[in-house]
Design a protein around this motif. Structure first.
Motif, mmCIF file in Angstrom:
data_model
loop_
_atom_site.group_PDB
_atom_site.id
_atom_site.type_symbol
_atom_site.label_atom_id
_atom_site.label_comp_id
_atom_site.label_asym_id
_atom_site.label_seq_id
_atom_site.Cartn_x
_atom_site.Cartn_y
_atom_site.Cartn_z
ATOM 1 N N PRO A 233 0.814 -1.215 0.000
ATOM 2 C CA PRO A 233 0.000 0.000 0.000
ATOM 3 C C PRO A 233 0.847 1.264 0.000
ATOM 4 N N ASN A 234 2.100 1.144 0.450
ATOM 5 C CA ASN A 234 2.999 2.303 0.475
ATOM 6 C C ASN A 234 3.291 2.845 -0.920
ATOM 7 N N ALA A 235 3.042 2.023 -1.967
ATOM 8 C CA ALA A 235 3.273 2.506 -3.339
ATOM 9 C C ALA A 235 2.390 3.697 -3.671
ATOM 10 N N GLY A 236 1.288 3.863 -2.924
ATOM 11 C CA GLY A 236 0.409 4.989 -3.166
ATOM 12 C C GLY A 236 0.709 6.207 -2.319
ATOM 13 N N VAL A 237 1.748 6.128 -1.472
ATOM 14 C CA VAL A 237 2.120 7.265 -0.626
ATOM 15 C C VAL A 237 2.810 8.315 -1.490
ATOM 16 N N PRO A 238 2.346 9.560 -1.477
ATOM 17 C CA PRO A 238 2.841 10.543 -2.454
ATOM 18 C C PRO A 238 4.073 11.303 -1.994
ATOM 19 N N PRO A 248 8.387 1.231 9.218
ATOM 20 C CA PRO A 248 7.205 0.630 8.586
ATOM 21 C C PRO A 248 5.899 1.093 9.212
ATOM 22 N N ARG A 249 5.903 1.335 10.532
ATOM 23 C CA ARG A 249 4.686 1.786 11.203
ATOM 24 C C ARG A 249 4.199 3.107 10.617
ATOM 25 N N HIS A 250 5.141 4.018 10.341
ATOM 26 C CA HIS A 250 4.752 5.309 9.784
ATOM 27 C C HIS A 250 4.233 5.168 8.350
ATOM 28 N N PHE A 251 4.822 4.255 7.575
ATOM 29 C CA PHE A 251 4.307 4.019 6.233
ATOM 30 C C PHE A 251 2.905 3.410 6.289
ATOM 31 N N GLU A 252 2.662 2.543 7.260
ATOM 32 C CA GLU A 252 1.322 1.970 7.408
ATOM 33 C C GLU A 252 0.305 3.043 7.759
ATOM 34 N N GLN A 253 0.709 3.998 8.595
ATOM 35 C CA GLN A 253 -0.191 5.094 8.934
ATOM 36 C C GLN A 253 -0.495 5.942 7.704
ATOM 37 N N GLN A 256 -2.961 4.465 5.130
ATOM 38 C CA GLN A 256 -4.397 4.438 5.413
ATOM 39 C C GLN A 256 -5.161 5.376 4.489
ATOM 40 N N LEU A 257 -4.454 6.319 3.885
ATOM 41 C CA LEU A 257 -5.079 7.242 2.941
ATOM 42 C C LEU A 257 -5.157 6.664 1.527
ATOM 43 N N VAL A 258 -4.506 5.513 1.332
ATOM 44 C CA VAL A 258 -4.451 4.894 0.002
ATOM 45 C C VAL A 258 -5.636 3.950 -0.176
ATOM 46 N N LYS A 259 -6.294 4.016 -1.309
ATOM 47 C CA LYS A 259 -7.425 3.151 -1.626
ATOM 48 C C LYS A 259 -6.974 2.012 -2.547
ATOM 49 N N PRO A 260 -7.622 0.834 -2.455
ATOM 50 C CA PRO A 260 -7.196 -0.305 -3.278
ATOM 51 C C PRO A 260 -7.107 0.013 -4.760
ATOM 52 N N GLU A 261 -8.063 0.772 -5.274
ATOM 53 C CA GLU A 261 -8.065 1.054 -6.711
ATOM 54 C C GLU A 261 -6.873 1.910 -7.135
#
Length: 316
Positions: A233-238, A248-253, A256-261
């Motif tokens: 999911p981090n691939a969608g972090v801008p 990793p915990r911060h990337f997981e947080q 949470q703004l990233v949607k599956p699509e």
């Protein structure tokens, strides 16, 4: 266009990475990328074997050229130590080893408690680190007292016949300019023709340009999207977050703004040979000489079969 496979140390065990290397060679891929991480991006990826152990092991299971994509020779590992690791890797791979380097991410580099420098300082450190490594690869004892690094009476005794090539990663103008000035090649992950042009016009000339992209092979695009979202999911972090978040915990947080699509923007999901051919064509049109595909999830054998049957023969 040279087509290679990207080994993701963040996601697979050492044994799985070695089996993927064997599978890539059997399928007809022409080279390997391998990532250098201390942590995975998120805990769902779950792995992070030491890349220099893996590079040594790869030399015993396949004959494909190997490039680090990318190592950071500035904070976590001193350039004098990384120079020795790269020299040994080049010997083990009979010269088929390229040291890809970049300015790194806090995720991996902060672990010793060092301050995480701003971008301009990181690039300055990278330039000095590459100079230190090249000096050591010439043989003889080296003494260096620079702005960022000190080396005293250091000599690398196990050297390849020719020094390793150093390819430099760059995503912004300053980094691309540095790559053009000091690199033996250029590394990116985007089919951006302007960056390639900047590299070549800035001094890179006809030096090799490598790039990579991610896939999530599955029986359907929706299933591939689910796998990508579960694992990366981090691939969608801008933006610059990938360079500054420390764990990793911060990337997981942030994820949470990233949607599956949104995974479809970062991954080729599903099993379409046409989609892979179109993606490779984008990189070719952008001016890249080599492109490396990574597969997330459990279906690497399916991706190897797809490339062996439908993708690589059409490219040839």
């Amino acid at each position: 266009m040279k087509i290679g496979y990207f080994l993701s140390c963040e996601e697979f065990t050492p044994a799985e990475l070695l089996e993927q290397a064997r599978g890539a060679e059997r399928a007809g891929f022409q080279g390997l990328w391998i990532s250098d991480h201390y942590h995975p991006w998120v805990d769902a990826q779950g792995q992070s074997p030491f890349v220099w152990s893996m590079i040594g092991a790869l030399s015993q299971v396949c004959r494909l050229p190997v490039t680090t994509a990318v190592a950071c020779p500035t904070v976590r590992i001193h350039p004098a130590v990384l120079a020795q690791a790269a020299a040994t890797s080049a010997v083990l791979h009979s010269g088929r080893f390229v040291l890809g380097v970049g300015s790194g991410e806090a995720l991996n580099e902060h672990i010793l408690g060092d301050a995480w420098p701003q971008t301009d300082v990181r690039l300055e450190m990278l330039e000095e680190a590459v100079a230190v490594m090249r000096e050591l690869w010439r043989g003889g004892f080296v003494n260096h007292h620079g702005r960022h690094y000190t080396v005293e009476h250091a000599r690398i005794y196990t050297l390849p016949e020719t020094p390793p090539q150093v390819y430099v990663s760059g995503f912004g103008p300053k980094a691309v300019d540095l790559a053009a000035r000091i690199g033996d090649g250029y590394v990116s992950t985007m089919p951006d023709a302007e960056l390639v042009r900047r590299f070549r016009d800035g001094g890179g000339g006809d030096k090799p340009c490598q790039a990579g992209f991610k896939a999530a092979y599955a029986d359907s695009e929706e299933e591939g999207m689910r796998i990508a979202y579960d694992r990366w999911p981090n691939a969608g972090v801008p933006g610059e977050l990938s360079q500054v978040l420390p764990s990793p915990r911060h990337f997981e947080q942030a994820a949470q703004l990233v949607k599956p699509e949104m995974m479809k923007e970062s991954f080729l999901c599903g099993n379409s040979a046409e989609a892979h051919l179109e993606m490779i064509d984008q990189y070719a049109k952008a001016g890249f000489d080599e492109v490396y595909v990574a597969n997330t999830g459990p279906n690497s054998a399916g991706l190897f079969d797809l490339y062996q049957r439908e993708v690589l023969p059409r490219l040839r």
